[in-house]
Design a protein around this motif. Sequence first.
Motif, PDB file in Angstrom:
ATOM      1  N   UNK A 165      -1.492   4.311  -1.174  1.00 49.68           N
ATOM      2  CA  UNK A 165      -2.779   4.239  -0.477  1.00 49.68           C
ATOM      3  C   UNK A 165      -2.503   4.462   1.002  1.00 49.68           C
ATOM      4  N   UNK A 192     -12.826  -5.367  -4.119  1.00 50.11           N
ATOM      5  CA  UNK A 192     -13.143  -3.955  -4.319  1.00 50.11           C
ATOM      6  C   UNK A 192     -13.581  -3.636  -5.737  1.00 50.11           C
ATOM      7  N   UNK A 193     -14.330  -4.541  -6.339  1.00 48.03           N
ATOM      8  CA  UNK A 193     -14.937  -4.190  -7.624  1.00 48.03           C
ATOM      9  C   UNK A 193     -15.975  -3.104  -7.370  1.00 48.03           C
ATOM     10  N   UNK A 235       0.730   6.297 -10.684  1.00 50.78           N
ATOM     11  CA  UNK A 235      -0.159   5.363 -10.011  1.00 50.78           C
ATOM     12  C   UNK A 235      -0.847   4.424 -10.996  1.00 50.78           C
ATOM     13  N   UNK A 236      -1.227   4.961 -12.146  1.00 51.30           N
ATOM     14  CA  UNK A 236      -1.953   4.111 -13.091  1.00 51.30           C
ATOM     15  C   UNK A 236      -1.053   3.048 -13.716  1.00 51.30           C
ATOM     16  N   UNK A 260       0.817  -1.218   0.000  1.00 53.85           N
ATOM     17  CA  UNK A 260       0.000   0.000   0.000  1.00 53.85           C
ATOM     18  C   UNK A 260       0.848   1.265   0.000  1.00 53.85           C
ATOM     19  N   UNK A 287       1.878   2.348  -3.920  1.00 53.00           N
ATOM     20  CA  UNK A 287       1.030   3.267  -4.695  1.00 53.00           C
ATOM     21  C   UNK A 287       0.377   4.314  -3.799  1.00 53.00           C
ATOM     22  N   UNK A 326      -6.804  -6.409  -4.723  1.00 57.31           N
ATOM     23  CA  UNK A 326      -7.030  -6.385  -3.281  1.00 57.31           C
ATOM     24  C   UNK A 326      -7.542  -7.732  -2.762  1.00 57.31           C
ATOM     25  N   UNK A 333      -3.184  -2.874  -8.983  1.00 54.88           N
ATOM     26  CA  UNK A 333      -3.313  -3.432  -7.634  1.00 54.88           C
ATOM     27  C   UNK A 333      -4.535  -4.339  -7.547  1.00 54.88           C
ATOM     28  N   UNK A 377      -7.228  -4.218 -13.414  1.00 54.11           N
ATOM     29  CA  UNK A 377      -5.882  -3.673 -13.246  1.00 54.11           C
ATOM     30  C   UNK A 377      -5.081  -3.784 -14.545  1.00 54.11           C
ATOM     31  N   UNK A 383     -11.440   2.506 -15.856  1.00 50.74           N
ATOM     32  CA  UNK A 383     -10.094   3.063 -15.689  1.00 50.74           C
ATOM     33  C   UNK A 383      -9.605   3.745 -16.953  1.00 50.74           C
ATOM     34  N   UNK A 392      -0.691  10.759 -10.578  1.00 46.44           N
ATOM     35  CA  UNK A 392      -1.727   9.866 -11.103  1.00 46.44           C
ATOM     36  C   UNK A 392      -1.175   9.029 -12.254  1.00 46.44           C
TER      37      UNK A 392
END
Lengths: 222, 258
Positions: free
Chosen positions: B54, B91-92, B80-81, B49, B52, B87, B85, B154, B105, B77
């Motif tokens: 978080x 976390x859809x 980050x893209x 985490x 990126x 999870x 990642x 992702x 995305x 950003x």
Amino acid sequence: MGINFAANKVLASIPYLLGGVWITLQITVLALALSTVLGILLSLLRVYGKGIFHRFSLIYSRLMRSLPLLVILFMLYFLGSEIIDIPAYWAIVLALAFHSAAYQSEIFRGAIQSISKGQMEAALALGMSKYQGIFSVILPQALRRAIPYWANEATIVLKDSSLAYALGVTELMRRGEYVSARTSQPMLTYIIVGLIYLILTYAFTKSMNRIEYKVRIPGLER
Amino acid sequence: MPKPILRIENLYKKFRDTEVLKGLSLTVYEGEVVVIIGPSGTGKSTLLRCINRLTEPDSGDIYLEEQKIEPGKSNFSQIRQQIGMVFQDFNLFNHLTAVQNVAIGPIKVKKMDKKKAYDLAMKELERVGMAEKAGNYPAELSGGQKQRVAIARALAMDPKIMLFDEPTSALDPELIGEVLEVMKDLANAGMTMMVVSHEMGFAREAADRIVFLEDGVVAEEGSPEKIFNNPERERTREFISKIARLNSGGDDRGLNNK
């Protein structure tokens, strides 16, 4: 002069009362449109805002929820009249909107906070900005969840619009008062006025249920 | 000499009074699959985490190729893209169908044309064997299916490295295999991956390097053979045999069916 004659006079006034419904609906829709936008904005400040923005939202909500709607209405109407002349019609729209926005901000805040943290994290991890995460991921889910609570608040706004009678706006309640005075039949008149509010509320609640069902997320049970 | 994709230097992170990461350094090279194991609470997830952002580390530097990862920079950003990642709990996005989850995305972040983004999303869903469920919402999918869609989501950003944070820990045992298969395919296709997982079978077969994390630092690292068969430290040996026992029979999970 028999009771029937008086009752007929009340019944004959129904079209006049329905004219008041139109104004009641106008006030309600305008107040709801304003308060919903304001309520969502306040809830976003409350959840995502820092420092003064967060505090402003918090204080606004506490203050507005502590004051009787009638007090807010009179403050707007009379204090307002010393600076700019706010017409009674707009005084009630704004009072309802400011008041309800506070309650709605609490509804939307709860809905936003009920969305799991992972949703925003996934959005950020994709490279979205916080702003994109809020508007593309969090709000579409939170607003759906807020619908039943918002609908409840909306019926309160509809009913509270009757306070406009205090400023002489000729909406449903005020017209009921005229009819009652003219016919000397207060009970019958207010029963009819009450029935009209009941029908409006019922129709609104029913259609909100339909909307809630239509926009539900398949498979997701709440 | 392979090219470093991710360079972590001297990473520190404290939560309240608990120091989780204590000067951790680690480099991941292009095409490498690094599996991170270690006792709970040693900062495995925190490490991912922090990469990126978080979670914001207290100090230390992280570089993606030559670029330093720094929040607040205009290219943050963008960086980050490039880091995918996955999870533990998927976390859809619950309000979007599988294909929308994968397409959002590229549409929102890369400003890709919608038609193109959906074509790409379908391609990625096919890659993880989920094309048939493209129109389904997350709540209509099994855990394993959700995780495969999350992997596709992702991948659609065309990342330089993929981070997996215990991707199978929330899954029923019979669903773990399908996710590990997808991850193995990815590894074989040359994706650079950092995987926090205690799936020994996967680690043995797919990992180029196992990193044993303990007390917030890399305690030991090496090839799967070395770590599993001849670890240098007693603690590593104990830990390996403990998860092997817990995982008994799990060594081959999902990896027999090819």
